[in-house]
Design a protein around this motif. Structure first.
Motif, PDB file in Angstrom:
ATOM      1  N   ARG A 121       0.816  -1.214   0.000  1.00 48.51           N
ATOM      2  CA  ARG A 121       0.000   0.000   0.000  1.00 48.51           C
ATOM      3  C   ARG A 121       0.850   1.265   0.000  1.00 48.51           C
ATOM      4  NH1 ARG A 121      -4.631  -0.178   4.263  1.00 48.51           N
ATOM      5  NH2 ARG A 121      -5.444  -1.655   2.738  1.00 48.51           N
ATOM      6  N   ALA A 122       1.950   1.251   0.759  1.00 47.01           N
ATOM      7  CA  ALA A 122       2.805   2.445   0.831  1.00 47.01           C
ATOM      8  C   ALA A 122       3.425   2.754  -0.526  1.00 47.01           C
ATOM      9  CB  ALA A 122       3.903   2.245   1.883  1.00 47.01           C
ATOM     10  N   GLN A 123       3.931   1.721  -1.199  1.00 47.05           N
ATOM     11  CA  GLN A 123       4.521   1.927  -2.521  1.00 47.05           C
ATOM     12  C   GLN A 123       3.456   2.362  -3.520  1.00 47.05           C
ATOM     13  OE1 GLN A 123       6.607  -1.497  -4.017  1.00 47.05           O
ATOM     14  NE2 GLN A 123       7.323  -0.456  -5.856  1.00 47.05           N
ATOM     15  N   SER A 124       2.257   1.796  -3.403  1.00 44.64           N
ATOM     16  CA  SER A 124       1.161   2.166  -4.288  1.00 44.64           C
ATOM     17  C   SER A 124       0.810   3.643  -4.108  1.00 44.64           C
ATOM     18  CB  SER A 124      -0.064   1.296  -4.000  1.00 44.64           C
ATOM     19  OG  SER A 124      -1.137   1.652  -4.835  1.00 44.64           O
ATOM     20  N   ARG A 125       0.799   4.097  -2.855  1.00 46.90           N
ATOM     21  CA  ARG A 125       0.502   5.508  -2.601  1.00 46.90           C
ATOM     22  C   ARG A 125       1.580   6.413  -3.167  1.00 46.90           C
ATOM     23  NH1 ARG A 125      -1.703   5.382   3.696  1.00 46.90           N
ATOM     24  NH2 ARG A 125      -3.779   4.543   3.216  1.00 46.90           N
ATOM     25  N   GLU A 126       2.824   5.949  -3.107  1.00 47.42           N
ATOM     26  CA  GLU A 126       3.922   6.733  -3.678  1.00 47.42           C
ATOM     27  C   GLU A 126       3.740   6.891  -5.186  1.00 47.42           C
ATOM     28  OE1 GLU A 126       8.760   6.387  -4.316  1.00 47.42           O
ATOM     29  OE2 GLU A 126       7.782   5.169  -2.789  1.00 47.42           O
ATOM     30  N   ASN A 128       0.876   6.667  -6.778  1.00 46.65           N
ATOM     31  CA  ASN A 128      -0.280   7.547  -6.956  1.00 46.65           C
ATOM     32  C   ASN A 128       0.123   9.004  -6.818  1.00 46.65           C
ATOM     33  OD1 ASN A 128      -1.992   5.383  -7.338  1.00 46.65           O
ATOM     34  ND2 ASN A 128      -2.659   5.305  -5.207  1.00 46.65           N
ATOM     35  N   GLY A 129       1.021   9.274  -5.857  1.00 45.27           N
ATOM     36  CA  GLY A 129       1.484  10.643  -5.650  1.00 45.27           C
ATOM     37  C   GLY A 129       2.224  11.183  -6.866  1.00 45.27           C
ATOM     38  N   ARG A 130       3.068  10.329  -7.448  1.00 46.59           N
ATOM     39  CA  ARG A 130       3.796  10.737  -8.661  1.00 46.59           C
ATOM     40  C   ARG A 130       2.820  11.057  -9.787  1.00 46.59           C
ATOM     41  NH1 ARG A 130       7.853   6.545 -10.805  1.00 46.59           N
ATOM     42  NH2 ARG A 130       7.878   8.119 -12.430  1.00 46.59           N
ATOM     43  N   TYR A 131       1.819  10.219  -9.925  1.00 44.61           N
ATOM     44  CA  TYR A 131       0.841  10.401 -10.996  1.00 44.61           C
ATOM     45  C   TYR A 131       0.044  11.697 -10.778  1.00 44.61           C
ATOM     46  CZ  TYR A 131      -2.700   9.098 -14.428  1.00 44.61           C
ATOM     47  OH  TYR A 131      -3.538   9.080 -15.513  1.00 44.61           O
ATOM     48  N   VAL A 132      -0.391  11.901  -9.555  1.00 44.10           N
ATOM     49  CA  VAL A 132      -1.168  13.104  -9.231  1.00 44.10           C
ATOM     50  C   VAL A 132      -0.348  14.366  -9.483  1.00 44.10           C
ATOM     51  CG1 VAL A 132      -2.175  14.404  -7.309  1.00 44.10           C
ATOM     52  CG2 VAL A 132      -2.761  11.993  -7.627  1.00 44.10           C
ATOM     53  N   ARG A 133       0.925  14.335  -9.085  1.00 44.00           N
ATOM     54  CA  ARG A 133       1.767  15.519  -9.322  1.00 44.00           C
ATOM     55  C   ARG A 133       1.939  15.782 -10.813  1.00 44.00           C
ATOM     56  NH1 ARG A 133       4.497  13.324  -4.923  1.00 44.00           N
ATOM     57  NH2 ARG A 133       5.980  12.217  -6.276  1.00 44.00           N
ATOM     58  N   GLY A 134       2.145  14.713 -11.597  1.00 44.71           N
ATOM     59  CA  GLY A 134       2.345  14.887 -13.033  1.00 44.71           C
ATOM     60  C   GLY A 134       1.121  15.459 -13.731  1.00 44.71           C
ATOM     61  N   VAL A 135      -0.042  14.873 -13.460  1.00 42.07           N
ATOM     62  CA  VAL A 135      -1.272  15.371 -14.079  1.00 42.07           C
ATOM     63  C   VAL A 135      -1.616  16.752 -13.508  1.00 42.07           C
ATOM     64  CG1 VAL A 135      -3.722  14.936 -14.494  1.00 42.07           C
ATOM     65  CG2 VAL A 135      -2.112  13.027 -14.452  1.00 42.07           C
ATOM     66  N   GLY A 136      -1.348  16.941 -12.216  1.00 38.34           N
ATOM     67  CA  GLY A 136      -1.615  18.243 -11.601  1.00 38.34           C
ATOM     68  C   GLY A 136      -0.843  19.365 -12.270  1.00 38.34           C
ATOM     69  N   GLU A 137       0.400  19.080 -12.659  1.00 37.75           N
ATOM     70  CA  GLU A 137       1.194  20.101 -13.355  1.00 37.75           C
ATOM     71  C   GLU A 137       0.579  20.469 -14.697  1.00 37.75           C
ATOM     72  OE1 GLU A 137       5.117  18.519 -13.620  1.00 37.75           O
ATOM     73  OE2 GLU A 137       5.524  18.709 -11.458  1.00 37.75           O
ATOM     74  N   ILE A 138       0.046  19.472 -15.398  1.00 32.09           N
ATOM     75  CA  ILE A 138      -0.628  19.744 -16.672  1.00 32.09           C
ATOM     76  C   ILE A 138      -1.817  20.676 -16.451  1.00 32.09           C
ATOM     77  CG2 ILE A 138      -1.972  18.710 -18.553  1.00 32.09           C
ATOM     78  CD1 ILE A 138      -0.285  16.172 -18.207  1.00 32.09           C
ATOM     79  N   LEU A 139      -2.621  20.367 -15.432  1.00 31.80           N
ATOM     80  CA  LEU A 139      -3.816  21.172 -15.164  1.00 31.80           C
ATOM     81  C   LEU A 139      -3.457  22.576 -14.680  1.00 31.80           C
ATOM     82  CD1 LEU A 139      -6.105  18.530 -13.397  1.00 31.80           C
ATOM     83  CD2 LEU A 139      -6.047  19.181 -15.812  1.00 31.80           C
ATOM     84  N   GLU A 140      -2.423  22.680 -13.854  1.00 24.82           N
ATOM     85  CA  GLU A 140      -2.035  23.992 -13.345  1.00 24.82           C
ATOM     86  C   GLU A 140      -1.498  24.891 -14.460  1.00 24.82           C
ATOM     87  OE1 GLU A 140      -2.696  25.392 -10.703  1.00 24.82           O
ATOM     88  OE2 GLU A 140      -3.238  23.765  -9.341  1.00 24.82           O
ATOM     89  N   ARG A 141      -0.733  24.301 -15.391  1.00 26.61           N
ATOM     90  CA  ARG A 141      -0.257  25.092 -16.530  1.00 26.61           C
ATOM     91  C   ARG A 141      -1.438  25.572 -17.373  1.00 26.61           C
ATOM     92  NH1 ARG A 141       3.952  21.111 -16.864  1.00 26.61           N
ATOM     93  NH2 ARG A 141       2.800  20.054 -18.539  1.00 26.61           N
ATOM     94  N   ALA A 142      -2.426  24.689 -17.541  1.00 25.02           N
ATOM     95  CA  ALA A 142      -3.604  25.059 -18.315  1.00 25.02           C
ATOM     96  C   ALA A 142      -4.380  26.172 -17.617  1.00 25.02           C
ATOM     97  CB  ALA A 142      -4.501  23.840 -18.521  1.00 25.02           C
ATOM     98  N   ARG A 143      -4.439  26.106 -16.295  1.00 26.00           N
ATOM     99  CA  ARG A 143      -5.115  27.172 -15.546  1.00 26.00           C
ATOM    100  C   ARG A 143      -4.364  28.482 -15.710  1.00 26.00           C
ATOM    101  NH1 ARG A 143      -7.572  26.307  -9.715  1.00 26.00           N
ATOM    102  NH2 ARG A 143      -5.636  25.216  -9.270  1.00 26.00           N
ATOM    103  N   GLY A 144      -3.028  28.407 -15.676  1.00 25.48           N
ATOM    104  CA  GLY A 144      -2.215  29.612 -15.855  1.00 25.48           C
ATOM    105  C   GLY A 144      -2.400  30.250 -17.214  1.00 25.48           C
ATOM    106  N   ARG A 145      -2.683  29.424 -18.233  1.00 25.25           N
ATOM    107  CA  ARG A 145      -2.913  29.952 -19.582  1.00 25.25           C
ATOM    108  C   ARG A 145      -4.344  30.438 -19.773  1.00 25.25           C
ATOM    109  NH1 ARG A 145      -0.231  25.072 -20.925  1.00 25.25           N
ATOM    110  NH2 ARG A 145      -2.207  24.165 -21.613  1.00 25.25           N
ATOM    111  N   GLY A 146      -5.198  30.196 -18.782  1.00 29.98           N
ATOM    112  CA  GLY A 146      -6.590  30.604 -18.898  1.00 29.98           C
ATOM    113  C   GLY A 146      -7.475  29.580 -19.583  1.00 29.98           C
ATOM    114  N   GLU A 147      -6.950  28.361 -19.836  1.00 31.76           N
ATOM    115  CA  GLU A 147      -7.760  27.316 -20.468  1.00 31.76           C
ATOM    116  C   GLU A 147      -8.799  26.751 -19.513  1.00 31.76           C
ATOM    117  OE1 GLU A 147      -6.251  24.251 -23.281  1.00 31.76           O
ATOM    118  OE2 GLU A 147      -4.300  24.948 -22.571  1.00 31.76           O
ATOM    119  N   LEU A 148      -8.473  26.737 -18.233  1.00 29.43           N
ATOM    120  CA  LEU A 148      -9.368  26.188 -17.224  1.00 29.43           C
ATOM    121  C   LEU A 148      -9.739  27.265 -16.221  1.00 29.43           C
ATOM    122  CD1 LEU A 148      -7.554  22.786 -16.509  1.00 29.43           C
ATOM    123  CD2 LEU A 148      -9.516  23.169 -18.008  1.00 29.43           C
TER     124      LEU A 148
END
Length: 224
Positions: A121-126, A128-148
């Motif tokens: 479970r601990a490794q799985s959460r790690e 998941n954290g990597r995945y969330v950070r990666g997708v989160g960066e995509i969304l945050e950049r899109a928000r910065g551009r005004g897309e979201l």
């Protein structure tokens, strides 16, 4: 010499993962032993324990490779400032290709993603954290551009988007989607809807409407 040793270690690690994936698909996760994996990889059982403590860790190593593959494909194919829809589509289709290249193991992976084991479970959460950070960066950049819009919550948005990825895999294995072109087209529709909000998306194209009609017919036909 250090470079040669490191390359050999990586080759052994990959041989273990590939042997395990093959056996998990053929025999099932529970019926596959460490001894069988070692024999299929052409190494000793003790060697495996130098890399992984249990079968669950081998499985999660495959999941880690999936994440690495998907984000590497994104980095190769897309500009970081490309439209958010195209970045997400590239990411999810890369994951789809990685997971479904072995049909039986893909089914096992889907079950584990939907209903993860308590072990690892601990490794799985790690991961998941990597995945969330990666997708989160995509969304945050899109928000910065005004897309979201500036009012969405990144974590819940990622959960919603990941659910679409699982839906595509389920639809593929159920036979509702029959080739990668259909998966891509349907995922584009769903992502566009998710990003715009239900009731606010643009009118589907003619090709998309035709695909939606085909899926409706396949779904209804399955009831008879």
């Amino acid at each position: 010499m250090r470079g040669i040793r490191e390359a050999k270690k990586q080759a052994t690690r990959q041989a273990i993962i590939e042997a395990a994936v093959r056996l998990f698909a053929e025999k099932g996760f529970e019926k596959t032993s460490i001894e069988q994996i070692a024999r299929a990889a052409g190494i000793g059982k003790g060697t495996i324990y130098g890399y992984f403590r249990a079968k669950e860790e081998i499985f999660l190593a495959f999941c880690e490779d999936e994440i690495d593959y998907a984000f590497a494909a994104l980095a190769e194919k897309n500009d970081p400032e490309a439209p958010v829809l195209e970045q997400l589509l590239t990411l999810f289709i890369s994951q789809f290709r990685f997971v479904t290249r072995n049909q039986e193991f893909g089914r096992l992976l889907m079950r584990e993603m939907a209903l993860p084991r308590s072990t690892g479970r601990a490794q799985s959460r790690e991961l998941n954290g990597r995945y969330v950070r990666g997708v989160g960066e995509i969304l945050e950049r899109a928000r910065g551009r005004g897309e979201l819009s500036g009012c969405f919550d990144p974590l819940t948005a990622i959960g919603h988007l990941y659910a679409l990825h699982l839906l595509m895999l389920s639809s593929w294995y159920s036979g509702y989607l029959q080739n990668e072109a259909e998966v891509t087209a349907m995922l584009r529709v769903l992502l566009r809807q998710a990003l715009a909000g239900i009731g606010a998306e643009a009118e589907p194209s003619r090709a998309e409407r035709e695909l939606l009609q085909q899926l409706q017919e396949r779904t209804l036909a399955a009831e008879h």
